[in-house]
Enzyme design. Structure first.
Site, PDB file in Angstrom:
ATOM      1  N   CYS A 108       0.781  -1.152  -0.084  1.00 44.91           N
ATOM      2  CA  CYS A 108       0.025  -0.493   0.153  1.00 44.91           C
ATOM      3  C   CYS A 108       1.497   1.607  -0.121  1.00 44.91           C
ATOM      4  O   CYS A 108       1.682   1.860   1.288  1.00 44.91           O
ATOM      5  CB  CYS A 108      -0.843  -0.067   1.121  1.00 44.91           C
TER       6      CYS A 108
ATOM      7  N   CYS B 155      -0.790   3.575  -6.693  1.00 44.61           N
ATOM      8  CA  CYS B 155      -1.369   3.288  -5.952  1.00 44.61           C
ATOM      9  C   CYS B 155      -1.960   1.814  -6.550  1.00 44.61           C
ATOM     10  O   CYS B 155      -2.299   1.396  -7.429  1.00 44.61           O
ATOM     11  CB  CYS B 155      -3.069   3.576  -5.746  1.00 44.61           C
TER      12      CYS B 155
HETATM   13  N1  DGL Z   1      -3.869   0.609  -2.590  1.00 41.98           N
HETATM   14  C1  DGL Z   1      -3.687   2.003  -1.507  1.00 41.98           C
HETATM   15  C2  DGL Z   1      -2.516   2.384  -1.778  1.00 41.98           C
HETATM   16  O1  DGL Z   1      -1.529   1.724  -2.631  1.00 41.98           O
HETATM   17  C3  DGL Z   1      -4.337   2.877  -1.225  1.00 41.98           C
HETATM   18  C4  DGL Z   1      -5.842   2.606  -1.172  1.00 41.98           C
HETATM   19  C5  DGL Z   1      -6.546   2.990   0.067  1.00 41.98           C
HETATM   20  O2  DGL Z   1      -6.671   4.422  -0.403  1.00 41.98           O
HETATM   21  O3  DGL Z   1      -7.139   2.503   1.135  1.00 41.98           O
HETATM   22  O4  DGL Z   1      -2.164   3.173  -1.931  1.00 41.98           O
END
Ligand code: DGL
Length: 263
Positions: A73, A186
């Site tokens: 993440c 993301c």
């Molecule tokens: N998947 C996450 C990232 O790589 C973020 C998603 C969210 O906003 O929860 O930043």
């Protein structure tokens, strides 16, 4: 050598885009995936809230006896990496994190811009801005927050055209800009590469090469497992799924994401 699993987590299901690379590149490892779906999205939350949630996810995985943790993440990494480093010292467990792949994007030849598309939190957090400042020409990188994508991916919506209304908002201000690369900043975004490519064509000029950091992150995980002598020579790529959300509803979407062909 260790047969214990590698823990992988994300605010929700996006980390599956990193896990599917891990299964391809490190197939002898077993994995525990934790999606904090009950608290997603992280991208609209404050730094302190994201850090607290990230720490809770790490604690959760530690309680499941993982040998290493991959933070799949970008938002959690950008908000909480300094605390995470302290944890590494405290638990002597390797923690691998990820950040938007603007470095390879900026290494591409060309006179166009590099668009970095990510959550609102990632685009404004100091850690990411410091990374951008280290690029040879930081002004080449344009940061575009993309609220709204995560919720749709979490709901299992993958049709390219279903994202056009959101991309109208993100890209209309840049109509006609020459763009060499679009960084998927993301981990939810690689699942809708088709929507990125389709809308880049509608609004932008240039090659708009899509770049995501999951392969680089997984290679780093492999190097770290080697360094700590933690490789599993005999695992079979088993994946255990856990979530703070509705497991019955989310598990089928998670499995679909893991199997999705990369475009
Ligand atoms: N998947 C996450 C990232 O790589 C973020 C998603 C969210 O906003 O929860 O930043």
């Amino acid at each position: 050598m260790s047969e214990r699993p590698v823990g992988v987590f994300d605010s929700g299901l996006g980390g599956a885009s990193v896990l599917r690379e891990a299964l391809r590149l490190l197939p002898n490892e077993n994995y525990i995936y934790y999606g904090d779906n009950g608290n997603a999205p992280y991208g609209d939350k404050s730094d302190d809230d994201i850090t607290a949630l990230t720490m809770a996810c790490i604690d959760k995985l530690l309680s499941m006896d993982v040998k290493a943790i991959l933070i799949a993440c970008n938002t959690a990494t950008a908000a909480s990496v300094s605390k995470v480093r302290q944890l590494m010292d405290q638990y002597s467990i390797p923690i691998i994190s990820m950040e938007p792949a603007i470095k390879p994007a900026c290494a591409l030849p060309g006179t166009g811009k590099v668009f970095m598309m990510a959550t609102l939190a990632t685009t404004r957090l100091d850690r990411y801005l410091a990374l951008q400042a280290r690029m040879p020409d930081p002004s080449r990188v344009i940061n575009i927050p993309c609220p709204g994508i995560v919720e749709r991916v979490e709901a299992g919506i993958f049709d390219d055209a279903a994202y056009d209304d959101l991309f109208d908002k993100y890209l209309a201000p840049y109509r006609g800009t020459e763009v060499d690369a679009i960084v998927l900043g993301c981990t939810h975004y690689p699942f809708i590469k088709g929507a990125f490519a389709r809308n880049a064509k509608r609004y932008l000029r240039g090659s708009c090469t899509l770049i995501d950091g999951s392969v680089g992150t997984v290679r780093q995980l492999g190097r770290i497992l080697d360094r700590y002598k933690l490789r599993n020579p005999c695992g079979a790529g088993k994946v255990e799924f856990h979530t703070s959300g509705d497991e019955a509803a989310l598990k089928p979407i998670f499995e679909k994401l893991l199997m999705q062909d990369k475009k």
